[in-house]
Design an enzyme around this catalytic site. Sequence first.
Site, PDB file in Angstrom:
ATOM      1  N   HIS A   1      -3.278   5.648  38.713  1.00  0.00           N
ATOM      2  CA  HIS A   1      -2.319   4.563  38.490  1.00  0.00           C
ATOM      3  C   HIS A   1      -1.934   3.800  39.755  1.00  0.00           C
ATOM      4  CE1 HIS A   1      -2.190   5.645  34.388  1.00  0.00           C
ATOM      5  NE2 HIS A   1      -1.185   6.501  34.405  1.00  0.00           N
TER       6      HIS A   1
ATOM      7  N   GLU B   1      -1.848   2.546  25.945  1.00  0.00           N
ATOM      8  CA  GLU B   1      -2.081   1.734  27.139  1.00  0.00           C
ATOM      9  C   GLU B   1      -3.415   1.001  27.002  1.00  0.00           C
ATOM     10  OE1 GLU B   1      -1.546   4.457  30.647  1.00  0.00           O
ATOM     11  OE2 GLU B   1      -1.109   5.849  29.003  1.00  0.00           O
TER      12      GLU B   1
ATOM     13  N   HIS C   1       2.651   1.135  30.956  1.00  0.00           N
ATOM     14  CA  HIS C   1       2.782   2.549  30.614  1.00  0.00           C
ATOM     15  C   HIS C   1       4.058   2.803  29.811  1.00  0.00           C
ATOM     16  CE1 HIS C   1       2.083   6.820  31.003  1.00  0.00           C
ATOM     17  NE2 HIS C   1       1.062   6.619  31.828  1.00  0.00           N
TER      18      HIS C   1
END
Length: 353
Positions: free
Chosen positions: A106, A318, A179
């Site tokens: 991420h 996502e 997210h």
Amino acid sequence: MSIQKQHFDTLPDGREVYRYLMRNESGMSVAILDLGGAIQQILVPDRRGRYTDVVGGYDNAFDYFYGDGYQGALIGRVGNRIARGKFTLGGKEYSLYINNGVNHLHGGKEGFSHKIWSVTAKDGSEPALELSYVSPDGEEGYPGTLTVTVTYTLTARGGLSIRYVATTDKTTVLNLTNHCYFNLGGFASGKILDHVLMMDADTYLPTDETLIPTGELRSVAGTPFDFRAPKEVGKDFCADNVDLKIAGGYDHCFNFTGGATAEPTCRATLYHKESGREMKVYTNQPAVQFYSGNFLNNADHPFKGGYPQGLQNALCLETQHMPDSINQKGFTNTVLHPGEVYDYTTEYVFSVR
């Protein structure tokens, strides 16, 4: 005014964090933070007209910055995992920050989820927030200066649209997503295993023990990963399946049938029978990471109102390109060149049955 700017909190280093509250004529409201562009609240009615907050998150900036889970945040430069934090581009190897076991996750140590974004409010019948951030060349190990604009729009049909637009001055890799954690019964209503999920996805990506895809695009047919017909999330959750056991539940990329579309198309539906709330996911992305909240167990960072975290108390859908694409043959293209425009949209549309 259908957009209100509110002071939210102050980070330990003195930076101020603001909350932008958008409302539409039907009464739906969405709150966005400039910290990480996080979706902090979504209030939508149930079949009896009672409004409830259906997304996870926190009451303060400290938890958003230091708590894990990336609650509601924008993710970049590359969402999901990159194996061993390395990739080769243009004959040069790049090394990224390792923050998830042996892998990069991420965006790294302080990805887009931890930045203060510039915000421009655009009021109207469909209120919108334009968030912008310039990521300098070399940030978190990525090449190129990347200019990103994310526009949140509260649509007339009861949706929250998220449009991601980005350009670069040097060839780089990019896979943006959000997210957000959803529980259509309300974020404090318990587990999401009773939610009914449909995804128009005919393959998924098995992973190794570190949750990096093995490279196989496996058919969902005859597996617990087949959501082409609506079924409860918990129906096959405890099945004797190695992929489920590795991840502690669902934490896998599902590849939409036929791949990306030119315009956002409804590719997933989530339904909560007790409340009657339904959420449809429209996107032109080729895939979605379905995460069933298998690591929601950090007692040091309770949710809004002090509600404790709990395993499977929320789920994420996502939309994105396939994880680790830069290192995998036959996966989606996550390379962005100068002169190209990265432009994808996802809209979460809420209604009741």
